[in-house]
Design an enzyme around this catalytic site. Structure first.
Site, PDB file in Angstrom:
ATOM      1  N   ALA A 147      -4.355   7.318  -4.857  1.00  0.00           N
ATOM      2  CA  ALA A 147      -3.199   6.770  -4.862  1.00  0.00           C
ATOM      3  C   ALA A 147      -3.116   5.218  -5.302  1.00  0.00           C
ATOM      4  O   ALA A 147      -2.956   4.511  -4.126  1.00  0.00           O
ATOM      5  CB  ALA A 147      -2.416   7.121  -3.591  1.00  0.00           C
TER       6      ALA A 147
ATOM      7  N   GLY B 236       0.542  -1.173  -0.017  1.00  0.00           N
ATOM      8  CA  GLY B 236       0.149  -0.135  -0.051  1.00  0.00           C
ATOM      9  C   GLY B 236       0.937   1.128  -0.029  1.00  0.00           C
ATOM     10  O   GLY B 236       1.887   1.246  -0.417  1.00  0.00           O
ATOM     11  N   ASN B 237       0.357   2.366   0.438  1.00  0.00           N
ATOM     12  CA  ASN B 237       1.053   3.570   0.462  1.00  0.00           C
ATOM     13  C   ASN B 237       0.362   4.403   1.422  1.00  0.00           C
ATOM     14  O   ASN B 237      -0.497   4.310   2.190  1.00  0.00           O
ATOM     15  CB  ASN B 237       1.003   4.398  -0.754  1.00  0.00           C
ATOM     16  CG  ASN B 237      -0.388   4.649  -1.255  1.00  0.00           C
ATOM     17  OD1 ASN B 237      -1.203   5.291  -0.751  1.00  0.00           O
ATOM     18  ND2 ASN B 237      -0.759   3.986  -2.470  1.00  0.00           N
ATOM     19  N   TYR B 238       1.090   5.699   1.657  1.00  0.00           N
ATOM     20  CA  TYR B 238       0.800   6.449   2.927  1.00  0.00           C
ATOM     21  C   TYR B 238      -0.536   7.368   2.728  1.00  0.00           C
ATOM     22  O   TYR B 238      -1.022   8.296   3.579  1.00  0.00           O
ATOM     23  CB  TYR B 238       1.924   7.238   3.228  1.00  0.00           C
ATOM     24  CG  TYR B 238       3.111   6.576   3.696  1.00  0.00           C
ATOM     25  CD1 TYR B 238       3.185   5.998   4.867  1.00  0.00           C
ATOM     26  CD2 TYR B 238       4.305   6.633   2.813  1.00  0.00           C
ATOM     27  CE1 TYR B 238       4.175   5.311   5.412  1.00  0.00           C
ATOM     28  CE2 TYR B 238       5.444   5.949   3.259  1.00  0.00           C
ATOM     29  CZ  TYR B 238       5.244   5.172   4.713  1.00  0.00           C
ATOM     30  OH  TYR B 238       6.411   4.672   4.801  1.00  0.00           O
TER      31      TYR B 238
END
Length: 409
Positions: free
Chosen positions: A283, A216-218
């Site tokens: 995102a 995943g990402n932030y």
């Protein structure tokens, strides 16, 4: 840029109320006119006489100023102000604002306010971290209010948290920067997206490795949710396809929850043909594990190899089916060659405009309440200063509205 601006300063019952004097001095020093509205509890911490001496205006606290029927009009204050600042704002007042409990002059003024509202929370750190307080903050953010994040400290648990009101000079700088950037917002009566249906993607995607791990990402989803709030405020029917985030659904928005890129792709391909516009703010993970384990992967040896395969390109796929009457905007988060990379995406994915932001700009992007963007079209680009994401959303939706008007004129 505060010269000539009219500011309503709301003060609540917090020990930080004494700092309101410094806020008033800072605002007036920069040319603002300040009208104080204080809660009954606020007067226990600082006297109206002190505040009146600084503002050269009577302090407003009660609905009726005298026993002869003279009363203070919260509606008039809402029309008079260029901005409302509530500093300090207690947990109790946050709750009343979030749920429309209009039992004092400050809350009725807030509910009548036509200008942007800034909120500087001040409370015990554990109170600030409590889920009830966080839910109220999320609700108020979804209404378009701008929070001035409190300063850090330590929770009773020993973990770092926030709660103490931000310093007066930072609060004054925030308002000054807001007006300096020339932010203008459509009046509530302006509904330039009335009758339009807008698809917005927000948040991250999670690509499962096994039942407990993912790629995943932030992304917090704050920018996408701010866009949804702004579109709904301007009259649009909003379809928000959201990855996993900890944000409340904005009022009047149809939210579709997804987790993976494939789920987001399916939802967007289904909804986009019925929309006038799409803003692709999520995102999205470019890759996913080729295989997802059905059980938790156990540690074996010194290394674990994962084979990644490409995810579908949502923007490019929508760009291929985009009709002449539709407008599509994308986002580009870059770390190098920002303009070249963003312009390439604009062309490759058949976008009408692209919003560029950069991890080089400190205090923006992932998890932040602020952003700093450049809007790139085929005709050129527009650079904007750092500002709250709610204000950035207004800039982006202005661009979207202009493109829709050009197509349908």
């Amino acid at each position: 840029m505060l010269s000539g601006k009219k500011i309503v300063l709301g003060i609540t019952g917090s020990i930080a109320a004494y700092k309101a004097c410094l806020i008033i001095r800072g605002l007036i020093k920069r040319g603002a006119e300040v009208q104080v509205v204080i809660t009954p509890a606020g007067k226990e911490f600082i006297t109206p006489i002190t505040l009146s001496a600084l503002t050269h205006k009577p302090v407003i606290s009660e609905f009726f100023s005298q026993r002869d029927g003279t009363w203070h009009s919260h509606v008039d204050l809402g029309l008079w102000a260029d901005a409302m600042l509530i500093a300090p704002c207690t947990a109790s007042t946050l709750g009343k604002m979030a749920h429309g409990v209009a039992d004092n002059m400050l809350i009725t003024t807030y509910l009548s306010m036509k200008a942007p509202v800034f909120i500087a929370p001040a409370m015990d750190l554990d109170m600030y971290a409590h889920p009830s307080t966080q839910q109220n903050i999320e609700r108020l953010t979804s209404y378009g209010n701008r929070f001035i994040e409190p300063a850090s400290g330590f929770l009773a648990s020993g973990l770092e948290g926030k709660g103490r009101m931000e310093e007066p000079e930072v609060i004054v700088d925030t308002l000054d920067r807001f007006f300096e950037d020339g932010i203008t917002e459509p009046a509530p009566s302006v509904c330039d997206l009335q009758g339009r249906r807008v698809l917005i993607t927000a948040g991250p995607t999670y690509e499962k490795i096994d039942p407990v791990r993912f790629i995943g990402n932030y992304s917090s989803g704050k920018m996408g949710y701010s866009l949804a709030v702004e579109c709904a405020r301007r009259g649009a029917e909003v379809v928000l396809v959201s990855g996993p985030v900890q944000l409340a659904t904005p009022a009047g928005v149809n939210r579709i929850d997804v987790e993976s890129c494939n789920e987001m792709y399916d939802a967007c391909m289904k909804e986009f043909p019925q929309c006038d516009a799409a803003i692709l703010c999520a995102a999205v993970a470019d890759f996913r594990p080729e295989n997802t384990a059905t059980e938790k992967i156990k540690r074996k040896g010194d290394a674990l190899e994962l084979r990644l395969v490409p995810n579908p390109d949502i923007a490019a796929s929508l760009g291929r089916i985009k009709a002449p009457h539709q407008v599509m905007a994308g986002f580009a988060l870059e770390t190098n060659n920002e303009l070249a990379n963003a312009t390439h995406k604009l062309e490759k994915k058949n976008l009408d405009f692209i919003v560029l932001n950069s991890l080089r700009n400190a205090g923006t992007c992932f998890g932040s309440d602020d952003n700093q963007i450049t809007i790139i079209t085929r005709q050129g680009r527009k650079n904007f200063g750092k500002k709250p994401k709610s204000a950035v959303a207004s800039d982006i939706i202005d661009e979207l509205s202009n493109h829709l008007n050009e197509i349908h004129s």
